[in-house]
Design a protein around this motif. Sequence first.
Motif, PDB file in Angstrom:
ATOM      1  N   MET A  80       0.843  -1.197   0.000  1.00 41.37           N
ATOM      2  CA  MET A  80       0.000   0.000   0.000  1.00 41.37           C
ATOM      3  C   MET A  80       0.878   1.247   0.000  1.00 41.37           C
ATOM      4  N   THR A  91       0.390  13.148   8.864  1.00 45.75           N
ATOM      5  CA  THR A  91      -0.792  12.278   8.832  1.00 45.75           C
ATOM      6  C   THR A  91      -0.461  10.863   9.317  1.00 45.75           C
ATOM      7  N   GLY A  92       0.336  10.792  10.380  1.00 52.47           N
ATOM      8  CA  GLY A  92       0.600   9.503  11.001  1.00 52.47           C
ATOM      9  C   GLY A  92       1.260   8.505  10.063  1.00 52.47           C
ATOM     10  N   SER A  93       2.125   9.006   9.197  1.00 51.88           N
ATOM     11  CA  SER A  93       2.850   8.170   8.223  1.00 51.88           C
ATOM     12  C   SER A  93       1.952   7.548   7.170  1.00 51.88           C
ATOM     13  N   VAL A  94       0.748   8.080   7.013  1.00 51.19           N
ATOM     14  CA  VAL A  94      -0.147   7.628   5.948  1.00 51.19           C
ATOM     15  C   VAL A  94      -0.095   8.673   4.827  1.00 51.19           C
ATOM     16  N   VAL A 148      -5.769   1.824   9.719  1.00 54.58           N
ATOM     17  CA  VAL A 148      -4.548   2.572  10.011  1.00 54.58           C
ATOM     18  C   VAL A 148      -4.075   2.216  11.419  1.00 54.58           C
ATOM     19  N   PRO A 172       3.724   3.388  12.936  1.00 53.69           N
ATOM     20  CA  PRO A 172       2.357   3.703  12.516  1.00 53.69           C
ATOM     21  C   PRO A 172       2.259   3.801  10.998  1.00 53.69           C
ATOM     22  N   GLY A 173       1.037   3.578  10.495  1.00 52.48           N
ATOM     23  CA  GLY A 173       0.811   3.723   9.055  1.00 52.48           C
ATOM     24  C   GLY A 173      -0.332   2.855   8.583  1.00 52.48           C
ATOM     25  N   MET A 174      -0.510   2.803   7.265  1.00 51.66           N
ATOM     26  CA  MET A 174      -1.589   1.992   6.687  1.00 51.66           C
ATOM     27  C   MET A 174      -1.365   0.523   7.020  1.00 51.66           C
ATOM     28  N   HIS A 175      -2.392  -0.118   7.504  1.00 57.24           N
ATOM     29  CA  HIS A 175      -2.282  -1.512   7.932  1.00 57.24           C
ATOM     30  C   HIS A 175      -3.000  -2.465   6.990  1.00 57.24           C
ATOM     31  N   HIS A 176      -4.202  -2.118   6.558  1.00 53.65           N
ATOM     32  CA  HIS A 176      -4.923  -3.004   5.642  1.00 53.65           C
ATOM     33  C   HIS A 176      -5.974  -2.225   4.867  1.00 53.65           C
TER      34      HIS A 176
END
Lengths: 134, 134
Positions: free
Chosen positions: A76, A122-125, B10, B74-78
């Motif tokens: 992702m 953005t929280g590493s997103v 997230v 931290p970050g996108m998880h799924h």
Amino acid sequence: VFDRIDHVGVAVDDLDAALELYRDRLGMREQHRETVGEFGVEAVLLEVGEGHVELLEPTSEDSAVGRFLARNGPGMHHVAYQTADIDAALGQARDAGLRLIDESPRTGIRGSRVAFLHPQATGSVLTELVEPAH
Amino acid sequence: VFDRIDHVGVAVDDLDAALELYRDRLGMREQHRETVGEFGVEAVLLEVGEGHVELLEPTSEDSAVGRFLARNGPGMHHVAYQTADIDAALGQARDAGLRLIDESPRTGIRGSRVAFLHPQATGSVLTELVEPAH
């Protein structure tokens, strides 16, 4: 201000193998394919309701997605929220003190107007705002 | 078979700080908060059209999200796709030869039925199927 999740961007090193997975195994319809010069990627949009999966294969190692792949491998890459007024949405993000990658919108896939917020905000997103072409 | 992108999950290490970002700065409405025992997380759903951002703070270091945070930060998880019939969707994934984490659905947030595909089968994208509670 956000109407929907427009897409999830997925970095891939083999667009055809990724298409085989999403189109042929998961059954998503291939809707659009485009080389997006501004971002140095060849991209495919797969249909999921009104949203998309956006597969991204870099056309150059020096593109953002190329550097992402070298650092992290496939996976992702970003999430994109659709808005009817990207200038307002970007202004709201700026007013909220969020760090931006793009101070003003760039041209994305299918003539959309897009802008990225900085992942440190953005929280590493990695977060994209998208206003579709009208 | 997939009706929409149901949510992007997230991983966060501070749910309140993440809420401040998504709710107060990005303007998404907080819709639901729940400790989901099956997954060892405290979760918040933020509304984006018919979809959601799902913030996940682990309640234990030994949970999947706890291990993800320790490894990746931290970050996108799924990403989760909504389906009206998770048994059919899971059967289709199995028939397509995709490796599954969950051979049968588990109970997820708000009484939904959920199942994860194995990221090794999906280009390192952890992929969830969701059938909402009726």
